[in-house]
Design an enzyme around this catalytic site. Sequence first.
Site, PDB file in Angstrom:
ATOM      1  N   GLU A 112       0.845  -1.205   0.000  1.00  0.00           N
ATOM      2  CA  GLU A 112       0.000   0.000   0.000  1.00  0.00           C
ATOM      3  C   GLU A 112       0.871   1.242   0.000  1.00  0.00           C
ATOM      4  O   GLU A 112       2.031   1.190   0.384  1.00  0.00           O
ATOM      5  CB  GLU A 112      -0.856   0.065   1.279  1.00  0.00           C
ATOM      6  CG  GLU A 112      -1.710  -1.132   1.483  1.00  0.00           C
ATOM      7  CD  GLU A 112      -2.497  -1.079   2.792  1.00  0.00           C
ATOM      8  OE1 GLU A 112      -2.505  -0.044   3.464  1.00  0.00           O
ATOM      9  OE2 GLU A 112      -3.091  -2.112   3.111  1.00  0.00           O
ATOM     10  N   LYS A 114       1.962   4.708   1.670  1.00  0.00           N
ATOM     11  CA  LYS A 114       1.924   5.301   3.001  1.00  0.00           C
ATOM     12  C   LYS A 114       1.573   6.774   2.827  1.00  0.00           C
ATOM     13  O   LYS A 114       2.388   7.568   2.367  1.00  0.00           O
ATOM     14  CB  LYS A 114       3.270   5.144   3.711  1.00  0.00           C
ATOM     15  CG  LYS A 114       3.231   5.607   5.147  1.00  0.00           C
ATOM     16  CD  LYS A 114       4.469   5.131   5.902  1.00  0.00           C
ATOM     17  CE  LYS A 114       4.327   5.375   7.386  1.00  0.00           C
ATOM     18  NZ  LYS A 114       4.118   6.775   7.735  1.00  0.00           N
ATOM     19  N   ASP A 116       0.866  10.560   3.558  1.00  0.00           N
ATOM     20  CA  ASP A 116       1.506  11.482   4.482  1.00  0.00           C
ATOM     21  C   ASP A 116       0.490  12.521   4.953  1.00  0.00           C
ATOM     22  O   ASP A 116       0.465  13.650   4.475  1.00  0.00           O
ATOM     23  CB  ASP A 116       2.695  12.153   3.785  1.00  0.00           C
ATOM     24  CG  ASP A 116       3.697  12.676   4.790  1.00  0.00           C
ATOM     25  OD1 ASP A 116       3.532  12.390   5.990  1.00  0.00           O
ATOM     26  OD2 ASP A 116       4.636  13.371   4.370  1.00  0.00           O
ATOM     27  N   TYR A 225      -7.593   0.276   6.918  1.00  0.00           N
ATOM     28  CA  TYR A 225      -7.508  -0.702   8.001  1.00  0.00           C
ATOM     29  C   TYR A 225      -8.880  -0.845   8.650  1.00  0.00           C
ATOM     30  O   TYR A 225      -9.441   0.137   9.103  1.00  0.00           O
ATOM     31  CB  TYR A 225      -6.471  -0.198   9.025  1.00  0.00           C
ATOM     32  CG  TYR A 225      -6.133  -1.114  10.187  1.00  0.00           C
ATOM     33  CD1 TYR A 225      -6.319  -2.488  10.121  1.00  0.00           C
ATOM     34  CD2 TYR A 225      -5.587  -0.576  11.356  1.00  0.00           C
ATOM     35  CE1 TYR A 225      -5.987  -3.306  11.197  1.00  0.00           C
ATOM     36  CE2 TYR A 225      -5.237  -1.377  12.434  1.00  0.00           C
ATOM     37  CZ  TYR A 225      -5.449  -2.748  12.346  1.00  0.00           C
ATOM     38  OH  TYR A 225      -5.109  -3.541  13.408  1.00  0.00           O
ATOM     39  N   LYS A 311      10.145   3.476   4.018  1.00  0.00           N
ATOM     40  CA  LYS A 311      10.176   4.922   3.763  1.00  0.00           C
ATOM     41  C   LYS A 311      11.048   5.231   2.559  1.00  0.00           C
ATOM     42  O   LYS A 311      12.178   4.747   2.474  1.00  0.00           O
ATOM     43  CB  LYS A 311      10.755   5.643   4.984  1.00  0.00           C
ATOM     44  CG  LYS A 311       9.884   5.509   6.218  1.00  0.00           C
ATOM     45  CD  LYS A 311       9.028   6.736   6.377  1.00  0.00           C
ATOM     46  CE  LYS A 311       8.685   6.941   7.835  1.00  0.00           C
ATOM     47  NZ  LYS A 311       8.565   8.311   8.209  1.00  0.00           N
ATOM     48  N   CYS A 405      17.638  47.254   5.903  1.00  0.00           N
ATOM     49  CA  CYS A 405      17.000  46.737   4.695  1.00  0.00           C
ATOM     50  C   CYS A 405      18.005  46.738   3.542  1.00  0.00           C
ATOM     51  O   CYS A 405      18.599  47.777   3.249  1.00  0.00           O
ATOM     52  CB  CYS A 405      15.791  47.596   4.341  1.00  0.00           C
ATOM     53  SG  CYS A 405      15.033  47.098   2.777  1.00  0.00           S
ATOM     54  N   CYS A 408      16.617  49.463   0.814  1.00  0.00           N
ATOM     55  CA  CYS A 408      16.515  50.912   1.034  1.00  0.00           C
ATOM     56  C   CYS A 408      17.343  51.405   2.204  1.00  0.00           C
ATOM     57  O   CYS A 408      17.411  52.601   2.457  1.00  0.00           O
ATOM     58  CB  CYS A 408      15.053  51.322   1.211  1.00  0.00           C
ATOM     59  SG  CYS A 408      14.366  50.800   2.789  1.00  0.00           S
ATOM     60  N   CYS A 423      11.042  45.623   7.188  1.00  0.00           N
ATOM     61  CA  CYS A 423      11.510  46.956   6.793  1.00  0.00           C
ATOM     62  C   CYS A 423      10.335  47.917   6.945  1.00  0.00           C
ATOM     63  O   CYS A 423       9.292  47.734   6.321  1.00  0.00           O
ATOM     64  CB  CYS A 423      11.986  46.948   5.340  1.00  0.00           C
ATOM     65  SG  CYS A 423      12.195  48.635   4.693  1.00  0.00           S
ATOM     66  N   CYS A 429      10.307  51.904  -0.204  1.00  0.00           N
ATOM     67  CA  CYS A 429      11.239  50.795  -0.423  1.00  0.00           C
ATOM     68  C   CYS A 429      10.819  50.056  -1.702  1.00  0.00           C
ATOM     69  O   CYS A 429       9.706  49.512  -1.776  1.00  0.00           O
ATOM     70  CB  CYS A 429      11.198  49.902   0.821  1.00  0.00           C
ATOM     71  SG  CYS A 429      12.189  48.412   0.681  1.00  0.00           S
TER      72      CYS A 429
END
Length: 668
Positions: A112, A114, A116, A225, A311, A405, A408, A423, A429
């Site tokens: 099957e 798996k 996630d 299951y 895995k 920043c 600027c 910033c 900016c």
Amino acid sequence: MDDIKDRIDTLRREIERHNHSYYVDNSPTVSDYDYDMMVKELEALEREHPEYDDPLSPTHRVGSDISAGFEQTAHIYPMLSLGNTYSIDEVDAWVDRIEGALAGERVEIVGELKFDGTGISLIYEHGRLVRAVTRGDGEKGDVVTDNVKTIRSIPLQLTGEGWPERFEIRGEIVMPWASFDRLNAEREARGESLFANPRNAAAGTLKLLNPAEVSRRGLDAYLYYMLGENLPADTHYANMQLARTWGFKVSDHMQLLHGMAEVDRYIARCDAERHDLPVATDGLVFKVNSLRQQLNLGFTAKSPRWAVAYKFAAERALTRLRHVSFDVGRLGIITPVANLEPVLLSGTVVKRASLHNEDIMRTLDIHDDDMLYVEKGGEIIPKITGVDLSARRDGSRPVEFVSHCPACGSALVRVEGEAAWVCPNKYGCAPQIAGRIEHFVSRRAMNIDGIGAETADLLCAMGRLKDYSDLYDLRVDDLQNLPGFGITSARRIIDGVRSSLEVPFERVVFALSIPFVGETTARKIARTVGNIDNLMSWSAERLESIEDVGPRIAQSIVDFFAEPVNANAVERLRRAGVRMAMAEESTEGRTDLLGGKSFVISGVFSRHSRDEYKALIEQNGGKNVSSISKKTDYVLAGDNMGPAKLEKARKLGITIIDENEFLRMIGE
Ligand code: IVH
């Protein structure tokens, strides 16, 4: 000896730290593989040195997802985890082991995917879903039935025949890639933190206290299951195929396997196909098919002996850091980015990887010229997962986060309680200005075709665009001589700007880039205030009466319009003819919230008339149908709905909603 104790302590501390990031913060700080390896190492050390045992060691607990706000209930059968393997040899050894334990009997294996996502236990009685419970700590979990009911692939009433009067079925709640991408795009537009992967997004969504929002996020569920006293068949595979005929979603990838050669082929096939699946998977699961053999093999304290997870290795590469740069987003948030020597990873060349924020950068402790591990697991964006310390140059210095920043030069400020540096020079900016223009023209906002990030940057740099209202003064002449432009592409933009005058007010509110106001919130705000003058003049207190608007958003709106730059831009947009009020006619204010779903209305209602509900369904992109069939998505049930209709809807597993639920679905 002391070295061993030290190692055990370090592992315990590290594992607990990762547990916290994963289960509490929903933001993992380590790959599953590395985490599993640490747990395995700790388990081995504890086995060899029982003198160092500690009842509080992380090996003595399974991670918990229990949270406040839900009723809890004990599982009928504990929800265990699976032993992990990482190679075909280990799967092979597992098959040998179980055949040995079964005195050499042949075993048939079920392969099957798996999934996630996040595990779920569903209890059915007399063919009806009565309870849905999260895994929790394995012994008890949260009752999340109302949220689970919103998942359309989970049958509320079973179809077909042969189901036991009472049984449990377990599976995985997942967030398909399509829903995940849409959710993260919305969160990004609102300036909210993104979900790292669909697993966290699914787990987080299932724990929301608002089923309408759960419904909107588009979860899905695969079942794998079945448990109970009188299951219909004596093999796992046959039971799952029957479950499919009762209406459950059982993966087509579930396959019967005989012998290692078939297991081998199955692994190869799934490894090749897994990138094209609609949902995230992180491996495969192999199970003994015969329930009698399963019973004989039994369980260890933590997992069944009759099943094992395999895995997939996370795809990982090692490459050198060239330098760390700092991106400035449309809301001024500074994101550190690792610029790398190009490296091939799962078929694409990676040159840049986000380091997210200062805290994450600090934790990784990156130094100049370091060799970095880049990973692309379930995530789409590559991420840096570690540093190869053995390759670190002597005397190299840690990379510092910037204090000013990079665009600027303004001193950065850190927002209280958040990991982000910002910033503050919002209107001076360049990347912030260009970012807001890009957002303004984007598809979900004003949908102005032909202006991408580069064009926006260029027009800002040339001084032709100072804010989004300047778009409405652009002429073909301004554009046709830009690099890569011609008369056709220039006209396309001008046409797009003109068509944007038709865009409804609710999307204009979204397009303005008011911090924290995303697409859904913008829609609710626009519908409540009705026009821009109200929006600009309402107090924070009054704004808070709007659904979904809390103190933070209300203050953000007030602050936004208090800036002369924004008030002026709005005035110029209004003069250009951009919609500044909800349209009167009912054809306007249309949404696609119901996305083509079909509704049958039945019974009497108190908040609107039947005809009004019919109009609301159409207005929000749904369809009215007169009688219930397999194709019906929802029954909108009022008082006195006929029992025959109700029964039919239940039999077909159609979701039955009342008027309050319906109004929530359309955001009222
Ligand atoms: S069987 C007692 N089958 O993986 C064994 N689990 O690491 C019950 N999972 O808690 C689980 N896909 O949430 C099984 N096809 C699959 C699965 C699967 C994903 C999850 C499940 C479980 C975890 C174990």
